[in-house]
Write an enzyme that holds these catalytic residues in place. Structure first.
Site, PDB file in Angstrom:
ATOM      1  CB  SER A 152      -0.941   0.089   1.169  1.00  0.00           C
ATOM      2  OG  SER A 152      -1.736  -1.072   1.106  1.00  0.00           O
TER       3      SER A 152
HETATM    4  N1  SAH Z   1      -1.271  -4.746   4.008  1.00  0.00           N
HETATM    5  C1  SAH Z   1      -0.397  -4.914   2.696  1.00  0.00           C
HETATM    6  C2  SAH Z   1      -1.235  -4.715   1.486  1.00  0.00           C
HETATM    7  C3  SAH Z   1      -1.226  -5.659   0.660  1.00  0.00           C
HETATM    8  S1  SAH Z   1      -2.513  -5.557  -0.839  1.00  0.00           S
HETATM    9  C4  SAH Z   1       0.949  -4.514   2.777  1.00  0.00           C
HETATM   10  O1  SAH Z   1       1.157  -3.557   3.706  1.00  0.00           O
HETATM   11  O2  SAH Z   1       1.873  -4.737   1.745  1.00  0.00           O
HETATM   12  C5  SAH Z   1      -4.024  -6.565  -0.073  1.00  0.00           C
HETATM   13  C6  SAH Z   1      -3.764  -7.873  -0.069  1.00  0.00           C
HETATM   14  O3  SAH Z   1      -4.785  -8.674   0.520  1.00  0.00           O
HETATM   15  C7  SAH Z   1      -2.983  -8.755  -0.910  1.00  0.00           C
HETATM   16  O4  SAH Z   1      -1.950  -9.451  -0.536  1.00  0.00           O
HETATM   17  C8  SAH Z   1      -4.185  -9.907  -1.167  1.00  0.00           C
HETATM   18  O5  SAH Z   1      -3.601 -11.338  -1.615  1.00  0.00           O
HETATM   19  C9  SAH Z   1      -4.931  -9.954   0.146  1.00  0.00           C
HETATM   20  N2  SAH Z   1      -6.152 -10.380   0.147  1.00  0.00           N
HETATM   21  C10 SAH Z   1      -7.152 -10.184  -0.670  1.00  0.00           C
HETATM   22  N3  SAH Z   1      -8.325 -10.802  -0.304  1.00  0.00           N
HETATM   23  C11 SAH Z   1      -8.232 -11.578   0.752  1.00  0.00           C
HETATM   24  C12 SAH Z   1      -8.666 -12.330   1.542  1.00  0.00           C
HETATM   25  N4  SAH Z   1      -9.979 -12.868   1.583  1.00  0.00           N
HETATM   26  N5  SAH Z   1      -7.934 -12.871   2.906  1.00  0.00           N
HETATM   27  C13 SAH Z   1      -6.730 -12.563   3.072  1.00  0.00           C
HETATM   28  N6  SAH Z   1      -5.978 -11.683   2.170  1.00  0.00           N
HETATM   29  C14 SAH Z   1      -6.693 -11.271   0.983  1.00  0.00           C
END
Ligand code: SAH
Length: 216
Positions: free
Chosen positions: A64
């Site tokens: 993010s």
């Molecule tokens: N918090 C992260 C942002 C990652 S982007 C950081 O600091 O880098 C969002 C993430 O959510 C992705 O890795 C995606 O695979 C995950 N995601 C999407 N749907 C999800 C679900 N139902 N359960 C767990 N993770 C999920």
């Protein structure tokens, strides 16, 4: 894993930028100033690490934007020792910010390869947290209830199973909406056993929160 003066300098500039965009919480700014964000990206992308932008981390996912991480962290108002559930571990950057803020972190990721890569990486970096491979829509009922919940993927609807894993008086910070129109940052507070209050905080753009775990 090198954190040079150049990285530190760029990080200071990033903290100023995030502050200028409206983040006031000193502990959040301090966490952004401390975390070597360049180590969360592939080393060839070093120069992008301290720009205030989201960035691809593989498996079609992103780390993010620092401002967004700071914004959600500020809304959480973490007190030391609070139990926090994060949905969407991704690179682990947001989870490390939460650890810096004194939280006891439980984070779920649905992509197995990301989960495994990030688990190894945060350990190497020296951050203690509890990481899980699973479906964030289900939360972690056996580890709850949680003081706060943060969702870092765009949710098309409010995940009901997460609401009931909140302590009364606790809240969830979640971007709600679809991929076309983007999401609205929303804070949902569990006012009592059966009552929830909702407040919104403007538009954001996240990768989608998907149902079920990705196949192994
Ligand atoms: N918090 C992260 C942002 C990652 S982007 C950081 O600091 O880098 C969002 C993430 O959510 C992705 O890795 C995606 O695979 C995950 N995601 C999407 N749907 C999800 C679900 N139902 N359960 C767990 N993770 C999920």
């Amino acid at each position: 894993m090198i954190d040079s003066y150049k990285h530190k300098g760029m990080r200071k500039a990033l903290v100023n930028e995030v502050q200028q965009k409206g983040i006031k919480d000193a502990a959040v700014l301090e966490a952004i100033g401390k975390l070597p964000r360049h180590l969360f990206l592939d080393s060839s992308f070093d120069r992008f690490a301290y720009q205030d932008v989201a960035f691809p981390i593989g498996s079609g996912q992103t780390i993010s934007q620092p401002y967004t991480v700071a914004f959600q962290s500020e809304l959480l108002e973490i007190k030391k020792g609070e139990k926090i559930l994060e949905v969407g571990t991704g690179s682990g950057y947001q989870a490390c910010v939460l650890v810096e803020l004194g939280a006891k972190v439980f984070s779920i990721e649905r992509q197995r390869n990301l989960y495994e890569k990030t688990k190894k990486f945060v350990q190497k970096l020296g951050y203690r947290m509890n990481l899980f491979y699973g479906d964030g829509y289900k939360g972690l009922p056996t580890y709850g209830p949680f003081d706060k919940i943060i969702v870092t993927a765009g949710a098309p609807e409010i995940p009901k199973e997460l609401l009931i894993q909140l302590k009364v008086g606790g809240w969830m910070v979640i971007p709600i909406g679809n991929q076309e129109k983007g999401q609205i940052m929303t804070k949902i507070t569990r006012v009592s056993e059966k009552e929830f209050a909702q407040k919104t905080y403007g538009n954001f753009a996240f990768v989608p929160m998907l149902k079920n775990r990705a196949a192994d």
